[in-house]
Design a protein around this motif. Sequence first.
Motif, PDB file in Angstrom:
ATOM      1  N   SER A  49       0.728  -1.178   0.056  1.00  0.00           N
ATOM      2  CA  SER A  49      -0.069   0.022  -0.201  1.00  0.00           C
ATOM      3  C   SER A  49       0.852   1.116  -0.007  1.00  0.00           C
ATOM      4  CB  SER A  49      -1.021  -0.100   1.274  1.00  0.00           C
ATOM      5  OG  SER A  49      -1.771  -1.017   1.122  1.00  0.00           O
ATOM      6  N   CYS A  50       1.704   1.230   0.891  1.00  0.00           N
ATOM      7  CA  CYS A  50       2.786   2.405   0.845  1.00  0.00           C
ATOM      8  C   CYS A  50       3.601   2.777  -0.624  1.00  0.00           C
ATOM      9  CB  CYS A  50       3.897   2.175   1.703  1.00  0.00           C
ATOM     10  SG  CYS A  50       3.289   2.313   3.536  1.00  0.00           S
ATOM     11  N   PHE A  51       3.917   1.639  -1.072  1.00  0.00           N
ATOM     12  CA  PHE A  51       4.622   1.882  -2.568  1.00  0.00           C
ATOM     13  C   PHE A  51       3.625   2.106  -3.471  1.00  0.00           C
ATOM     14  CE2 PHE A  51       7.858  -1.352  -1.258  1.00  0.00           C
ATOM     15  CZ  PHE A  51       8.753  -0.120  -0.588  1.00  0.00           C
ATOM     16  N   LEU A  52       2.393   1.657  -3.442  1.00  0.00           N
ATOM     17  CA  LEU A  52       1.330   1.858  -4.318  1.00  0.00           C
ATOM     18  C   LEU A  52       0.889   3.475  -4.281  1.00  0.00           C
ATOM     19  CD1 LEU A  52      -1.546  -0.809  -4.313  1.00  0.00           C
ATOM     20  CD2 LEU A  52      -0.117  -0.070  -6.295  1.00  0.00           C
ATOM     21  N   ILE A  53       0.771   3.813  -3.187  1.00  0.00           N
ATOM     22  CA  ILE A  53       0.223   5.602  -3.226  1.00  0.00           C
ATOM     23  C   ILE A  53       1.397   6.282  -3.368  1.00  0.00           C
ATOM     24  CG2 ILE A  53       0.880   5.588  -0.470  1.00  0.00           C
ATOM     25  CD1 ILE A  53      -2.456   6.658  -2.308  1.00  0.00           C
ATOM     26  N   LEU A  54       2.922   5.805  -3.163  1.00  0.00           N
ATOM     27  CA  LEU A  54       3.872   6.535  -3.428  1.00  0.00           C
ATOM     28  C   LEU A  54       4.094   6.802  -4.919  1.00  0.00           C
ATOM     29  CD1 LEU A  54       6.405   8.123  -2.302  1.00  0.00           C
ATOM     30  CD2 LEU A  54       7.564   6.054  -2.260  1.00  0.00           C
ATOM     31  N   SER A  55       3.988   5.665  -5.467  1.00  0.00           N
ATOM     32  CA  SER A  55       4.192   5.397  -6.970  1.00  0.00           C
ATOM     33  C   SER A  55       3.310   6.409  -7.715  1.00  0.00           C
ATOM     34  CB  SER A  55       4.392   4.151  -7.548  1.00  0.00           C
ATOM     35  OG  SER A  55       3.295   3.330  -7.162  1.00  0.00           O
TER      36      SER A  55
END
Length: 503
Positions: free
Chosen positions: A71-77
């Motif tokens: 989730s962190c990487f999804l929202i960051l990308s």
Amino acid sequence: MDYVPGWKDYLLLFQFAGLFGFSGWLTYRLAVGRLQDQAIWGAPTGTRADLFRSLISPLLLSTVCGLIVTSCFLILSAQRGVLRIRYLFLLLAVYSLVCLACLLKSGALRWRLPTREWLAVRCRPQFQWSDLWLAGILLLGLFTFGKTAEYIASQRDPGEHANIAVRLAQEQGLRFSDPDFQDFDEDRQKLFLPVLLEDALFLEVVPGFSLLDAETGEMVPQYLHLFPLWLSLAFKLWRFDGLFGFNVLLGLLSLLLVVALGIEIFRSKTVGLVASSLLCLNLGQIWLVRSPFSETLAQVLLLGGVWMLALADSRRKGGLGFLAGMVFGLSLLVRIDSVLAILAVSMFLILARSGLAGRVGLAVRPVAAGLAIGLAYSLAHFALFAYPYVLSILHNQGVLSFLARRWGWLLALALLATALLVSSKRLMRLMRAWQARRFPELKTPNDRLTRRRIVFVSLSALVILVFVYGYFLRPMMATEANLLPLAPPHQGAIPYYDELNLV
């Protein structure tokens, strides 16, 4: 046309599942530190643990950790405008390598052959009849949750969330420019929109998207973005079958989390199985899981956060507490009403810190640090990417107009509360001196105990008032704004905000 997956689709799904599971397991190992798995789940070394404790619980916790990391990487990308599967895989791979290096360097993970005791516990877990009950719950849940096509009968349109997911699968970020809405002057607005943009607050010009700039055609997705991003990822991996089946996976994960919560909080697997059975047969839960527009991800995050918080308390692991705080903070990116859960967790941390929560083995600082990081990141995302949706909610609830009318009283109340907090020690000394003069026969109360009682009563009253407003009071809406027209051939309208417009 039916979707027929090829070998490339299976390979892509296998790669994602491997990176997701590996990153989640490494995060779980970082959180638990040097403890072995059987010590974490309460099974003595050298004994055969039951199947849920020895196998399902670690896998379930690894899955929740994988949800946090991905989730962190999804929202960051998505924020950086590089929303592509190859970048997500690269981030997960780099993160996994860093975690693996940290574990090997710290000695928490060693390359060695499995011992006979480890094989006895891990490879031959003790079978119990309750495991058949759990398998039956999952099969029943797959049957009750799996008919996602029946969302049509619910009279709710999933087109907005599906449209957001499909559009985000094509775009590279949350902000993008639509050429159809560039130079969208007043004449075109009158032709295509019900009202002019200057008369509406971030109007939803197409299903699921708000127009920010009528000259450049810049848009952002409606609603909060973590759940649509997961739907977009499911669409990329398995097309529409994946998009509509993602909620079913979350529903099954909720059933397992309820069992784990029953074991950890009530020390009874039977309690967890009964609660999971009731959730599986609950009509509201079935309707929500079958509906692809419902943010069931928030339920999974909150259940996972409570479970990790209970584990951090009973096992005295600060890493699990930090992850629990992160989960509660990130849940605000799924649903705005998760702020009620964050408020309740914050109150628990204050009471645990002050000693009013009883004997608590929880390290408060890691949980507070994780909660602060997740909450700060969510608020920053609101300010940069989700402010149209948040402002529209505040406008519809009448919060903006209330602040505009009562800002003076609110400022005075905040100053009064600050002054009382700063001068609390002086007030206690004055009260103690007055009591000594007025009633010399009475014993002097304990200042620390009195302050704890004041803090407890104040926080309890605050939480109760917020929950009462959130669940029982309704916003004052205009007469024409709270009517829902009946479907043809019926005529007329009915008020709807009493059921649908909760905070």
